[in-house]
Design a protein around this motif. Structure first.
Motif, PDB file in Angstrom:
ATOM      1  N   PRO A  27       0.801  -1.232   0.000  1.00  0.00           N
ATOM      2  CA  PRO A  27       0.000   0.000   0.000  1.00  0.00           C
ATOM      3  C   PRO A  27       0.830   1.277   0.000  1.00  0.00           C
ATOM      4  CG  PRO A  27       0.144  -0.843   2.225  1.00  0.00           C
ATOM      5  CD  PRO A  27       0.905  -1.819   1.353  1.00  0.00           C
ATOM      6  N   LEU A  28       2.148   1.167   0.052  1.00  0.00           N
ATOM      7  CA  LEU A  28       3.019   2.345   0.148  1.00  0.00           C
ATOM      8  C   LEU A  28       2.708   3.429  -0.881  1.00  0.00           C
ATOM      9  CD1 LEU A  28       5.617   3.903   1.058  1.00  0.00           C
ATOM     10  CD2 LEU A  28       6.880   2.424  -0.526  1.00  0.00           C
ATOM     11  N   PRO A  29       2.648   3.129  -2.198  1.00  0.00           N
ATOM     12  CA  PRO A  29       2.364   4.194  -3.165  1.00  0.00           C
ATOM     13  C   PRO A  29       1.001   4.848  -2.950  1.00  0.00           C
ATOM     14  CG  PRO A  29       3.260   2.252  -4.260  1.00  0.00           C
ATOM     15  CD  PRO A  29       2.915   1.842  -2.868  1.00  0.00           C
ATOM     16  N   LEU A 162      12.105  -3.339 -15.035  1.00  0.00           N
ATOM     17  CA  LEU A 162      11.301  -3.752 -16.191  1.00  0.00           C
ATOM     18  C   LEU A 162      10.037  -2.913 -16.329  1.00  0.00           C
ATOM     19  CD1 LEU A 162      11.627  -7.635 -15.835  1.00  0.00           C
ATOM     20  CD2 LEU A 162      12.687  -6.207 -17.589  1.00  0.00           C
ATOM     21  N   SER A 163       9.481  -2.478 -15.208  1.00  0.00           N
ATOM     22  CA  SER A 163       8.239  -1.708 -15.258  1.00  0.00           C
ATOM     23  C   SER A 163       8.448  -0.285 -15.752  1.00  0.00           C
ATOM     24  CB  SER A 163       7.588  -1.671 -13.869  1.00  0.00           C
ATOM     25  OG  SER A 163       8.354  -0.873 -12.979  1.00  0.00           O
ATOM     26  N   LEU A 164       9.657   0.240 -15.597  1.00  0.00           N
ATOM     27  CA  LEU A 164       9.905   1.635 -15.960  1.00  0.00           C
ATOM     28  C   LEU A 164       9.782   1.885 -17.464  1.00  0.00           C
ATOM     29  CD1 LEU A 164      12.847   2.582 -13.563  1.00  0.00           C
ATOM     30  CD2 LEU A 164      10.471   3.365 -13.454  1.00  0.00           C
ATOM     31  N   ASN A 171       3.723  11.907 -15.488  1.00  0.00           N
ATOM     32  CA  ASN A 171       2.917  11.533 -14.323  1.00  0.00           C
ATOM     33  C   ASN A 171       3.578  11.933 -13.011  1.00  0.00           C
ATOM     34  OD1 ASN A 171       0.875  10.340 -15.842  1.00  0.00           O
ATOM     35  ND2 ASN A 171       1.884   8.333 -15.852  1.00  0.00           N
ATOM     36  N   LEU A 172       4.871  12.257 -13.059  1.00  0.00           N
ATOM     37  CA  LEU A 172       5.615  12.602 -11.843  1.00  0.00           C
ATOM     38  C   LEU A 172       5.724  14.110 -11.639  1.00  0.00           C
ATOM     39  CD1 LEU A 172       8.449   9.961 -12.290  1.00  0.00           C
ATOM     40  CD2 LEU A 172       6.591   9.857 -10.619  1.00  0.00           C
ATOM     41  N   GLU A 173       4.991  14.869 -12.415  1.00  0.00           N
ATOM     42  CA  GLU A 173       5.034  16.321 -12.289  1.00  0.00           C
ATOM     43  C   GLU A 173       3.697  16.840 -11.760  1.00  0.00           C
ATOM     44  OE1 GLU A 173       6.147  17.958 -16.040  1.00  0.00           O
ATOM     45  OE2 GLU A 173       8.106  16.947 -16.067  1.00  0.00           O
ATOM     46  N   ALA A 234       8.115   4.312  -9.631  1.00  0.00           N
ATOM     47  CA  ALA A 234       7.678   3.394 -10.684  1.00  0.00           C
ATOM     48  C   ALA A 234       6.156   3.325 -10.766  1.00  0.00           C
ATOM     49  CB  ALA A 234       8.259   2.001 -10.429  1.00  0.00           C
ATOM     50  N   VAL A 235       5.485   3.217  -9.614  1.00  0.00           N
ATOM     51  CA  VAL A 235       4.027   3.097  -9.604  1.00  0.00           C
ATOM     52  C   VAL A 235       3.368   4.364 -10.138  1.00  0.00           C
ATOM     53  CG1 VAL A 235       1.996   2.892  -8.125  1.00  0.00           C
ATOM     54  CG2 VAL A 235       3.937   1.375  -7.759  1.00  0.00           C
TER      55      VAL A 235
END
Length: 371
Positions: A27-29, A162-164, A171-173, A234-235
């Protein structure tokens, strides 16, 4: 019978890493994006830095009292009864932490894998495994963690790498998020996931060089915390903040959306869950072991194994108290925040008193032995 103090800095670091990396990675993300949306990685990084303070407090105390645990040197600093109250708070908190970790493990397993299995069965099985494992010495405790720590880190890093390829950096902005007022709550919640580092209080008395405990503490929290930051990046990069808020276990969904090159494996969630089960065991093992050791020391007993199965029904009952998974996570967040006062406030108070009174324990020399 006496034994040499065998624990190295590398082994102590491994204990911290394998203890911190546990059930909370799922649940961290979600906790991070609820606090700051796209600023989730920043919130996680700040939480790691905040958790470093707690680790340093414990390490500095251990360096001043290299032959004693926090239960033992607490009595010499603030008196027997006040220290016992502090120790009982530690015992109560880690018993509750053990129960909530076991319950969260059970909920994930019956939801994702064993859908026809009662949650009570998965909880009791993991608690039994942890109880059996606590019937070992500190040296064996450290070796178990040292063995498992690479098996936790390497597969997770491979899955994230691999997920990156599916990530969108937009999405990170903005990197600082767009809900700053909630960032503080997020920092506290995520820092609570890292407070398994309190186990360092048990490891320091068994170290060859307790004076280097701070190195193990910083490396341990930075490795585990760095992995947490990378997971959130990554998430959020793959799903985006708004989509992540709709996922109960975003890290598990990330593994489902990741595949090996040439589609050798189209989904990596099965492999990830295998690693995650190991991570849950090492975390439960540490919190359970810390509870039994603290109870042994506070009661001045020689054999901690008496509490291995004595605590089992108590922890099991506490694990089954939350009515459902929503209530369980509400309890996890509340207990984690309150626990910071125990895992950071109590050591901070002891360190302050030791500095004011200029009090230290007996130094540990190279030939020191531990009974």
């Amino acid at each position: 019978m006496s034994k040499q103090r065998p624990v190295t800095v590398l082994q102590a670091t491994a204990v911290l890493v394998s203890t911190i990396i546990g059930v909370g990675v799922l649940p961290l993300p979600l906790f991070a994006v609820q606090a700051a949306n796209a600023g989730g990685p920043l919130v996680t990084l700040l939480a790691v830095l905040f958790a470093c303070v707690g680790v340093l407090l414990i390490a500095l105390l251990g360096m001043r009292f290299p032959k004693q645990s926090i239960v033992q040197y607490g009595e010499s600093l603030i008196g027997a009864w006040p220290a016992r109250v502090g120790s009982l708070l530690v015992i109560a908190f880690f018993a509750l932490l053990t129960s909530l970790t076991a319950r969260e493990f059970g909920e994930v397993v019956v939801t994702s894998v064993l859908k026809n299995t009662p949650v009570e069965v998965t909880v009791i099985v993991m608690l039994l495994l942890s109880a059996l494992s606590t019937r070992n010495s500190v040296t064996t405790f450290v070796y178990i963690h040292f063995f498992y720590s690479p098996l936790l880190i390497v597969p997770v890093l491979i899955i994230i790498a691999l997920s990156l390829k599916n990530a969108d950096m937009l999405n990170l902005e903005p990197i600082w998020g767009n809900e700053p007022p909630r960032m503080l709550n997020g920092i506290v919640t995520i820092a609570a996931l890292l407070q398994g580092s309190f186990v360092l209080t048990l490891v320091i008395p068994a170290m060859k060089r307790p004076a280097k405990a701070w190195i193990a503490g910083i490396w341990g929290i930075m490795i585990a915390g760095g992995l947490y930051v990378i997971i959130v990046i990554a998430v959020v990069g793959v799903f985006g903040a708004q989509e992540t808020k709709l996922l109960l276990w975003p890290t598990l969904e990330l593994a489902k959306a990741t595949s090996l090159p040439a589609n050798v494996l189209e989904r990596l969630d099965a492999a990830f869950l295998a690693v995650w089960v190991t991570a849950v065991f090492t975390t439960l093992f540490s919190s359970y072991y810390l509870t039994t050791q603290a109870m042994t020391q506070i009661l001045r007993l020689r054999d901690e194994r008496i509490f291995s199965f004595f605590l089992l029904p108590i922890i099991y009952v506490m694990a089954m108290i939350p009515e459902n998974i929503v209530k369980m996570y509400e309890a996890v967040v509340k207990m984690g925040s309150v626990g910071l006062f125990v895992t950071m406030g109590y050591p901070g108070l002891l360190l302050l008193i030791s500095l004011i009174r200029r009090k230290k324990g007996e130094p540990a020399d190279a030939g020191d032995v531990r009974s």
